[in-house]
Motif scaffolding. Structure first.
Motif, PDB file in Angstrom:
ATOM      1  N   ALA A   1     -85.080  87.156  99.681  1.00  0.00           N
ATOM      2  CA  ALA A   1     -84.917  86.350  98.476  1.00  0.00           C
ATOM      3  C   ALA A   1     -85.962  85.233  98.430  1.00  0.00           C
ATOM      4  N   ALA A   2     -86.219  84.609  99.571  1.00  0.00           N
ATOM      5  CA  ALA A   2     -87.230  83.552  99.636  1.00  0.00           C
ATOM      6  C   ALA A   2     -88.615  84.107  99.316  1.00  0.00           C
ATOM      7  N   GLU A   3     -88.904  85.292  99.829  1.00  0.00           N
ATOM      8  CA  GLU A   3     -90.192  85.927  99.540  1.00  0.00           C
ATOM      9  C   GLU A   3     -90.320  86.232  98.051  1.00  0.00           C
ATOM     10  N   ALA A   4     -89.252  86.739  97.457  1.00  0.00           N
ATOM     11  CA  ALA A   4     -89.268  87.035  96.026  1.00  0.00           C
ATOM     12  C   ALA A   4     -89.459  85.753  95.221  1.00  0.00           C
ATOM     13  N   TRP A   5     -88.786  84.675  95.629  1.00  0.00           N
ATOM     14  CA  TRP A   5     -88.907  83.388  94.937  1.00  0.00           C
ATOM     15  C   TRP A   5     -90.347  82.880  94.974  1.00  0.00           C
ATOM     16  N   GLU A   6     -90.973  83.002  96.140  1.00  0.00           N
ATOM     17  CA  GLU A   6     -92.368  82.563  96.268  1.00  0.00           C
ATOM     18  C   GLU A   6     -93.278  83.376  95.357  1.00  0.00           C
ATOM     19  N   LYS A   7     -93.109  84.673  95.345  1.00  0.00           N
ATOM     20  CA  LYS A   7     -93.936  85.544  94.506  1.00  0.00           C
ATOM     21  C   LYS A   7     -93.690  85.273  93.023  1.00  0.00           C
ATOM     22  N   LEU A   8     -92.437  85.026  92.670  1.00  0.00           N
ATOM     23  CA  LEU A   8     -92.084  84.762  91.281  1.00  0.00           C
ATOM     24  C   LEU A   8     -92.816  83.530  90.756  1.00  0.00           C
ATOM     25  N   GLN A   9     -92.947  82.517  91.595  1.00  0.00           N
ATOM     26  CA  GLN A   9     -93.596  81.274  91.180  1.00  0.00           C
ATOM     27  C   GLN A   9     -95.091  81.450  90.911  1.00  0.00           C
ATOM     28  N   GLU A  10     -95.668  82.533  91.398  1.00  0.00           N
ATOM     29  CA  GLU A  10     -97.082  82.800  91.171  1.00  0.00           C
ATOM     30  C   GLU A  10     -97.341  83.442  89.804  1.00  0.00           C
ATOM     31  N   LEU A  11     -96.286  83.896  89.149  1.00  0.00           N
ATOM     32  CA  LEU A  11     -96.424  84.590  87.876  1.00  0.00           C
ATOM     33  C   LEU A  11     -96.446  83.608  86.710  1.00  0.00           C
ATOM     34  N   ASP A  12     -96.915  84.095  85.558  1.00  0.00           N
ATOM     35  CA  ASP A  12     -96.928  83.247  84.372  1.00  0.00           C
ATOM     36  C   ASP A  12     -95.493  82.983  83.902  1.00  0.00           C
ATOM     37  N   ASP A  13     -95.327  81.953  83.088  1.00  0.00           N
ATOM     38  CA  ASP A  13     -93.996  81.525  82.651  1.00  0.00           C
ATOM     39  C   ASP A  13     -93.226  82.643  81.947  1.00  0.00           C
ATOM     40  N   GLU A  14     -93.892  83.384  81.093  1.00  0.00           N
ATOM     41  CA  GLU A  14     -93.217  84.443  80.348  1.00  0.00           C
ATOM     42  C   GLU A  14     -92.650  85.506  81.296  1.00  0.00           C
ATOM     43  N   THR A  15     -93.436  85.898  82.280  1.00  0.00           N
ATOM     44  CA  THR A  15     -92.974  86.903  83.235  1.00  0.00           C
ATOM     45  C   THR A  15     -91.857  86.346  84.109  1.00  0.00           C
ATOM     46  N   GLN A  16     -91.985  85.088  84.516  1.00  0.00           N
ATOM     47  CA  GLN A  16     -90.930  84.459  85.302  1.00  0.00           C
ATOM     48  C   GLN A  16     -89.615  84.455  84.528  1.00  0.00           C
ATOM     49  N   ASN A  17     -89.672  84.063  83.261  1.00  0.00           N
ATOM     50  CA  ASN A  17     -88.464  84.022  82.443  1.00  0.00           C
ATOM     51  C   ASN A  17     -87.879  85.414  82.245  1.00  0.00           C
ATOM     52  N   TYR A  18     -88.729  86.396  82.039  1.00  0.00           N
ATOM     53  CA  TYR A  18     -88.271  87.773  81.860  1.00  0.00           C
ATOM     54  C   TYR A  18     -87.528  88.251  83.110  1.00  0.00           C
ATOM     55  N   LEU A  19     -88.140  88.065  84.278  1.00  0.00           N
ATOM     56  CA  LEU A  19     -87.524  88.519  85.523  1.00  0.00           C
ATOM     57  C   LEU A  19     -86.274  87.712  85.866  1.00  0.00           C
ATOM     58  N   ALA A  20     -86.306  86.415  85.606  1.00  0.00           N
ATOM     59  CA  ALA A  20     -85.133  85.579  85.858  1.00  0.00           C
ATOM     60  C   ALA A  20     -83.971  86.031  84.984  1.00  0.00           C
ATOM     61  N   ARG A  21     -84.237  86.356  83.710  1.00  0.00           N
ATOM     62  CA  ARG A  21     -83.182  86.837  82.812  1.00  0.00           C
ATOM     63  C   ARG A  21     -82.597  88.139  83.329  1.00  0.00           C
ATOM     64  N   LYS A  22     -83.465  89.040  83.825  1.00  0.00           N
ATOM     65  CA  LYS A  22     -82.988  90.314  84.367  1.00  0.00           C
ATOM     66  C   LYS A  22     -82.053  90.078  85.550  1.00  0.00           C
ATOM     67  N   VAL A  23     -82.428  89.192  86.446  1.00  0.00           N
ATOM     68  CA  VAL A  23     -81.609  88.904  87.625  1.00  0.00           C
ATOM     69  C   VAL A  23     -80.281  88.280  87.200  1.00  0.00           C
ATOM     70  N   LEU A  24     -80.328  87.297  86.298  1.00  0.00           N
ATOM     71  CA  LEU A  24     -79.099  86.652  85.846  1.00  0.00           C
ATOM     72  C   LEU A  24     -78.183  87.636  85.123  1.00  0.00           C
ATOM     73  N   ASP A  25     -78.756  88.509  84.310  1.00  0.00           N
ATOM     74  CA  ASP A  25     -77.950  89.523  83.624  1.00  0.00           C
ATOM     75  C   ASP A  25     -77.291  90.470  84.618  1.00  0.00           C
ATOM     76  N   GLU A  26     -78.026  90.846  85.642  1.00  0.00           N
ATOM     77  CA  GLU A  26     -77.483  91.755  86.660  1.00  0.00           C
ATOM     78  C   GLU A  26     -76.349  91.086  87.435  1.00  0.00           C
TER      79      GLU A  26
END
Length: 72
Positions: free
Chosen positions: A5-30
Protein backbone atom coordinates in the motif's frame (compact mmCIF):
# COMPACT_ATOMS: atom_id res chain seq x y z
CA UNK A 1 -0.03 0.58 6.18
CA UNK A 2 1.34 -2.42 4.35
CA UNK A 3 4.48 -2.25 2.28
CA UNK A 4 2.50 -2.73 -0.93
CA UNK A 5 0.00 0.00 0.00
CA UNK A 6 2.86 2.38 0.82
CA UNK A 7 4.49 1.61 -2.53
CA UNK A 8 1.22 2.25 -4.34
CA UNK A 9 0.77 5.54 -2.44
CA UNK A 10 4.24 6.69 -3.45
CA UNK A 11 3.64 5.83 -7.11
CA UNK A 12 0.22 7.47 -7.05
CA UNK A 13 1.75 10.77 -5.93
CA UNK A 14 3.93 10.80 -9.05
CA UNK A 15 0.89 10.89 -11.34
CA UNK A 16 -1.00 13.94 -12.55
CA UNK A 17 -3.98 15.16 -10.52
CA UNK A 18 -6.59 13.81 -12.93
CA UNK A 19 -5.12 10.30 -12.85
CA UNK A 20 -4.72 10.42 -9.08
CA UNK A 21 -8.37 11.39 -8.67
CA UNK A 22 -9.50 8.70 -11.11
CA UNK A 23 -7.57 5.96 -9.30
CA UNK A 24 -8.55 7.24 -5.85
CA UNK A 25 -12.24 7.17 -6.89
CA UNK A 26 -11.83 3.58 -8.11
CA UNK A 27 -10.29 2.51 -4.80
CA UNK A 28 -12.94 4.32 -2.73
CA UNK A 29 -15.74 2.83 -4.84
CA UNK A 30 -14.29 -0.65 -4.41
CA UNK A 31 -14.00 -0.21 -0.65
CA UNK A 32 -17.62 0.97 -0.47
CA UNK A 33 -18.78 -1.93 -2.63
CA UNK A 34 -17.02 -4.43 -0.37
CA UNK A 35 -18.56 -2.79 2.70
CA UNK A 36 -22.05 -3.08 1.20
CA UNK A 37 -21.54 -6.74 0.24
CA UNK A 38 -20.25 -7.54 3.73
CA UNK A 39 -23.30 -5.83 5.26
CA UNK A 40 -25.76 -7.61 2.96
CA UNK A 41 -24.08 -10.97 3.49
CA UNK A 42 -24.15 -10.53 7.26
CA UNK A 43 -27.86 -9.72 7.14
CA UNK A 44 -28.62 -12.75 4.97
CA UNK A 45 -27.08 -15.46 7.16
CA UNK A 46 -30.41 -16.65 8.58
CA UNK A 47 -32.01 -16.79 5.14
CA UNK A 48 -29.03 -18.62 3.62
CA UNK A 49 -28.97 -21.10 6.49
CA UNK A 50 -32.68 -21.86 6.07
CA UNK A 51 -32.29 -22.26 2.30
CA UNK A 52 -29.40 -24.66 2.90
CA UNK A 53 -31.45 -26.72 5.33
CA UNK A 54 -34.34 -26.95 2.86
CA UNK A 55 -32.03 -27.92 0.00
CA UNK A 56 -30.37 -30.62 2.09
CA UNK A 57 -33.76 -31.97 3.21
CA UNK A 58 -34.95 -32.13 -0.40
CA UNK A 59 -31.76 -33.91 -1.41
CA UNK A 60 -32.03 -36.44 1.42
CA UNK A 61 -35.68 -37.03 0.49
CA UNK A 62 -34.63 -37.93 -3.06
CA UNK A 63 -36.25 -34.85 -4.60
CA UNK A 64 -33.11 -33.69 -6.43
CA UNK A 65 -31.33 -34.82 -9.58
CA UNK A 66 -27.66 -34.51 -10.50
CA UNK A 67 -26.78 -31.42 -12.50
CA UNK A 68 -26.06 -32.17 -16.14
CA UNK A 69 -24.23 -29.19 -17.71
CA UNK A 70 -25.12 -30.47 -21.19
CA UNK A 71 -28.81 -29.99 -20.41
CA UNK A 72 -28.51 -26.39 -19.29
Amino acid sequence: MTKLAAEAWEKLQELDDETQNYLARKVLDEIESERKWDELFAKSQDVLEEMGRKALAEHLAGKTVPLDPDKL
